[in-house]
Enzyme design. Sequence first.
Site, mmCIF file in Angstrom:
data_model
loop_
_atom_site.group_PDB
_atom_site.id
_atom_site.type_symbol
_atom_site.label_atom_id
_atom_site.label_comp_id
_atom_site.label_asym_id
_atom_site.label_seq_id
_atom_site.Cartn_x
_atom_site.Cartn_y
_atom_site.Cartn_z
ATOM 1 N N CYS A 114 48.855 48.509 39.618
ATOM 2 C CA CYS A 114 47.820 48.384 40.685
ATOM 3 C C CYS A 114 47.275 49.884 41.307
ATOM 4 O O CYS A 114 48.574 50.263 41.726
ATOM 5 C CB CYS A 114 48.250 47.436 41.998
ATOM 6 S SG CYS A 114 47.200 47.356 43.307
ATOM 7 N N CYS A 146 40.856 49.860 38.423
ATOM 8 C CA CYS A 146 41.461 48.924 39.008
ATOM 9 C C CYS A 146 42.018 48.241 37.887
ATOM 10 O O CYS A 146 41.158 47.765 36.926
ATOM 11 C CB CYS A 146 40.421 48.432 39.962
ATOM 12 S SG CYS A 146 41.141 46.479 40.353
HETATM 13 N N1 DGL Z 1 44.668 45.374 40.877
HETATM 14 C C1 DGL Z 1 44.562 46.260 41.665
HETATM 15 C C2 DGL Z 1 44.063 47.831 41.545
HETATM 16 O O1 DGL Z 1 44.428 48.114 40.388
HETATM 17 C C3 DGL Z 1 43.776 45.941 43.196
HETATM 18 C C4 DGL Z 1 42.777 44.725 43.442
HETATM 19 C C5 DGL Z 1 42.866 44.097 44.792
HETATM 20 O O2 DGL Z 1 43.669 43.618 44.983
HETATM 21 O O3 DGL Z 1 41.973 44.463 45.301
HETATM 22 O O4 DGL Z 1 43.405 48.358 42.385
#
Ligand code: DGL
Length: 264
Positions: free
Chosen positions: A73, A184
């Site tokens: 993440c 993301c």
């Molecule tokens: N998957 C996440 C990232 O890589 C975050 C998405 C979220 O929860 O806003 O930033």
Amino acid sequence: MNNAPIGVYDSGFGGLSVWRELYRHLPHESLLYLGDGKNCPYGGRAREEIESFAVAAVERLVAEGVKMVVVGCNTATTAAIAHLRDRWPEMPIVGLEPAVKPACMTTQKRRIAVLATEHSLRSEMFLSTAQRYAEDVEVIKVVGEGFVDIVERGMEATDEAREAVRRVVEPLLAKDIDKIVLGCTHYPFLTPHVESVVRGCGIDVIDSGEAVARRVAWLLERYDMASDGSEGAQYRFMSFADEEYRMRLESRARAIMAAEQGIR
Ligand code: DGL
């Protein structure tokens, strides 16, 4: 040698795009995936709050006996990676960063776009990476408005998803860029839509998934932590949300496995 699982953590489904690369490149490794779910999305939250979610997630993975953690993440990485490494100094913790460096090193036009969450784009970590590698490169920062929610609901293959991507990506075509960085981990599930908007425009779409798998492989080797494959790889899924969410995570991952086996 160490046959314990590698923990992979995200706010929700997005880390499965990283999980897919680990599954593909490290077939002997067991993977324990934790998709928070309860607190997703992280993107618009305060740093301290995201840090506390990340600590709870790593605590949980450590309690399950993982040998390494991949923070799949970008948002949690920018908010918490330094703190996590201080807190668990003995354990390798791999973070995700938008692929700004490779995009800057290969852009011909010296203009790139980075799509990420609001939190990631205003984080210290992002700003310092952009400063370091993008001195003479213009970086256009864009939030993938609605993307995380679409992926969380499993709606990638819909007109709604196509339209959301078109709304965000089409304006970039006028900016004379040649790279779009997906910063993301939810966004790679929308790559086909991004690619269809930029088709024929000489724009590459880049994410960090494969680079992270390579980094994990290097660390396993370096610290002599790779699994010997004798027990067969196990894949488990956990969540801080309800059982229904956990089961959706698992079935999405099983669908990824089936698709990968078709490729192998
Ligand atoms: N998957 C996440 C990232 O890589 C975050 C998405 C979220 O929860 O806003 O930033």
